[in-house]
Design an enzyme around this catalytic site. Structure first.
Site, mmCIF file in Angstrom:
data_model
loop_
_atom_site.group_PDB
_atom_site.id
_atom_site.type_symbol
_atom_site.label_atom_id
_atom_site.label_comp_id
_atom_site.label_asym_id
_atom_site.label_seq_id
_atom_site.Cartn_x
_atom_site.Cartn_y
_atom_site.Cartn_z
ATOM 1 N N GLY A 156 5.747 -5.446 4.368
ATOM 2 C CA GLY A 156 4.787 -6.466 3.925
ATOM 3 C C GLY A 156 4.305 -6.172 2.511
ATOM 4 O O GLY A 156 5.031 -5.642 1.669
ATOM 5 N N SER A 157 3.032 -6.463 2.261
ATOM 6 C CA SER A 157 2.513 -6.462 0.887
ATOM 7 C C SER A 157 2.430 -5.106 0.215
ATOM 8 O O SER A 157 2.297 -5.034 -1.011
ATOM 9 C CB SER A 157 1.137 -7.136 0.855
ATOM 10 N N THR A 158 2.485 -3.999 0.973
ATOM 11 C CA THR A 158 2.528 -2.695 0.301
ATOM 12 C C THR A 158 3.790 -2.575 -0.548
ATOM 13 O O THR A 158 3.818 -1.837 -1.533
ATOM 14 C CB THR A 158 2.485 -1.532 1.320
ATOM 15 N N PHE A 159 4.829 -3.356 -0.177
ATOM 16 C CA PHE A 159 6.076 -3.303 -0.943
ATOM 17 C C PHE A 159 5.930 -3.990 -2.308
ATOM 18 O O PHE A 159 6.774 -3.799 -3.188
ATOM 19 C CB PHE A 159 7.205 -3.974 -0.160
ATOM 20 N N LYS A 160 4.867 -4.756 -2.499
ATOM 21 C CA LYS A 160 4.633 -5.398 -3.796
ATOM 22 C C LYS A 160 4.478 -4.354 -4.906
ATOM 23 O O LYS A 160 4.659 -4.667 -6.088
ATOM 24 C CB LYS A 160 3.418 -6.311 -3.716
#
Length: 570
Positions: free
Chosen positions: A304-308
């Site tokens: 999810g958004s931690t991969f941003k």
């Protein structure tokens, strides 16, 4: 008549020659055995009168970074019988049945078996072994042995691992460093007569065992215990299926804590921690294998958004985006035939790239991914080390599950950009994020620091590969600044601490199949933001009720940091 005598003489001569040849052969064979094979048969004769028993070597201890013992040994006994030396079999059977709490049939079968040595029971408490020795029963042997013991029971169970009945490692560090920990067994050699009875006052040949090496690991008992406490608290509060926490030094890869709640009791590893029903031994084994799994390294998930963090770093490194680039978020982005929504239904409106990162805005990161394109994005995915494994010193590390480059279209590129449609391990995420914030060095996460013998004659300090130039120092500094703003004023503000500069990123990822509406909430944080000395990731699997990472995961890392940063002298 003369022909008859001639024939008879011929038979006598033939018989004589045959007998002479046979005798010569026998004499040659006898000479060969006496002269050339005498040593071999002498040795075999000796072995008929020798009894060899093993002296078990103490397994090496495992100690944390401060020298606190986290895996050691307890003395136990192996009870055995030598059939030819037993004088009172009924008394032996009665005593062993009573002291070892075994059935008459079980003990009788072994006592009456004609063998050089028959083991009755292993891992007998030393007090029980001493009591059996006190009976002075002929033919009953009480040999001291070692059983693995874990002073903290379930602490870091899926990291440390445990040993089997033969004292060999089964999972975790116990099996990974088996060659250092196992030691070298010794032997006791005694003489017996033709009936198998030990010869009194005969010299006893003894080869002393060599204890295993002491393994020092980077785990810190205090940090591990606090992280476990925090994990169990949020798991209970949110009714979650499981919670994992990784705490590491992002500069060198030393892991201070790794939590996989619920943990299991290392001193009783074959008892299930959950009340799951099973019908067969295979079904129970499957449940045990599941219980022993280290989700931080053995299982993958959509980050999810931690991969941003990775998408932003790739965009900055490639020069396709800068902090002040303008974007527009109407609440969705249409990519080919797909309408991909932002978590904010009404959209964020006009925003800079920095604001988009602080807001964790999907359309902004979709745009960055599109600017990079499949070739460039895949290049950075590989450069950051995401297509391989981290190389952590634990068995069974899972690899990233990623689209093949040829199968990545614009929709796949869009979803990957904000952390969906592929899977990585939590350990891979922490390692890659570390390389982005530490100046661009891809470190190897690890536990083992050194192995040394008890007499210090052997010392090995472990070293691990470091790959430099993953990102530029400029990109790394910009990423530290962005992620500090995410915590200071953005979606991760519940991880902020007044006395510290914290950087980080929240995530709320939907599990497959999406129709189940089950989520993994997570937060990745580091401190101090300008010079990271510790990085931590928490994942909360299937929380009940509110499930947003910024709401339920970020405060847990803040609480952990509040306690461990002063402890680490930060």
């Amino acid at each position: 008549m003369s022909s008859f005598l001639t024939h008879h003489r011929r038979k006598i001569l033939v018989t004589f020659f045959i007998t002479a040849i046979l005798m010569a052969g026998l004499l040659w064979q006898l000479g060969y055995l006496m002269i050339f094979r005498s040593e071999h048969y002498s040795r075999m004769a000796d072995e008929l009168h020798e009894r060899e028993r093993t002296i078990k070597a103490a397994r090496g201890e495992i100690v944390d970074r401060n020298g606190t013992v986290i895996a050691t040994n307890r003395t136990v006994c192996t009870i055995s019988v030598v059939h030819n030396q037993v004088e009172e079999p009924e008394t032996v059977i009665e005593v062993l049945c009573k002291e070892l709490e075994l059935s008459d049939a079980e003990v009788r079968k072994r006592v009456e078996k004609r063998s050089s040595r028959e083991i009755i029971k292993t891992n007998v408490d030393k007090a029980d072994g001493d009591r059996i020795r006190g009976y002075g029963l002929a033919g009953v042997k009480v040999d001291e042995d070692y059983k693995r013991y874990y002073p903290y029971d379930s602490m870091a169970s899926k990291v440390l691992g445990f040993t089997g009945a033969d004292n060999q490692g089964i999972i975790g560090l116990e099996v990974m460093y088996e060659s250092y920990l196992k030691g070298l067994d010794g032997t006791i050699l005694t003489l017996s007569d033709a009936k198998g009875v030990e010869v009194e006052n005969a010299a006893e040949e003894r080869k002393e065992p060599v204890a295993g090496k002491t393994l020092t690991v980077s785990l810190d008992v205090n940090i591990q215990k606090y992280a476990e406490q925090a994990a169990y608290q949020v798991m209970e509060k949110k009714g979650a299926k499981a919670v994992s926490v990784i705490i590491m030094n992002p500069q060198n890869g030393e892991i201070y804590a790794m939590v996989n709640a619920p943990e299991f009791n290392l001193n009783d590893p074959f008892t299930l921690v959950t009340e799951e029903e099973y019908g067969s031994s295979k079904e129970k084994q499957d449940l045990l294998n599941k219980m022993w799994r280290n989700r931080c390294i053995n299982d993958t998930y959509e980050p999810g958004s931690t991969f941003k963090i990775i998408t932003a770093a790739a965009g900055l490194e490639a020069g396709v985006v800068s902090l002040n680039d303008r974007f527009s978020c109407p609440g969705f982005r249409v990519v080919e035939d797909r309408k991909i929504r932002c978590h904010k239904v009404g959209g964020h409106g006009g925003e800079t790239f920095l604001q988009g990162a602080m807001n964790s805005c999907n359309p902004v990161f979709i745009d960055v991914g599109q600017r990079l394109g499949v070739d460039s994005f895949y290049h950075y995915f590989e450069q950051f080390g995401l297509l391989g494994k981290t190389g952590i010193d634990l068995p069974g590390e899972a690899a990233t599950i990623m689209h093949k480059k040829d199968n990545m279209g614009l929709v796949e590129l869009a979803t990957v950009s904000f952390g969906q449609s592929f899977q990585i391990t939590p350990m891979q995420l922490v390692t890659t994020a570390s390389s982005i914030i530490n100046g661009g060095n891809r470190i190897t996460p690890h536990f083992a620091v050194k192995a040394e013998s008890r007499d210090k004659t052997f010392v090995r300090e472990f070293t691990y590969p470091v790959r430099t130039g993953v990102v530029s120092e400029e990109t790394s500094a910009t990423m530290r600044y962005i992620l500090e703003q995410v915590v200071a004023e953005g979606s991760g503000k519940k991880a902020s601490l007044p006395e510290y500069r914290i950087g980080g990123k929240t995530a709320t990822s939907e599990k497959l199949p999406r129709s189940l509406k089950k989520y993994i909430s997570s937060f990745l944080g580091f401190a101090p933001a300008d010079n990271p000395q510790v990085i931590a990731l928490i994942t909360i699997d299937e929380p009940v009720g509110i499930y947003y990472g910024g709401t339920i995961a970020a405060p847990v890392i803040a609480d952990i940091f509040k306690n461990i940063l002063p402890y680490l002298g930060i």
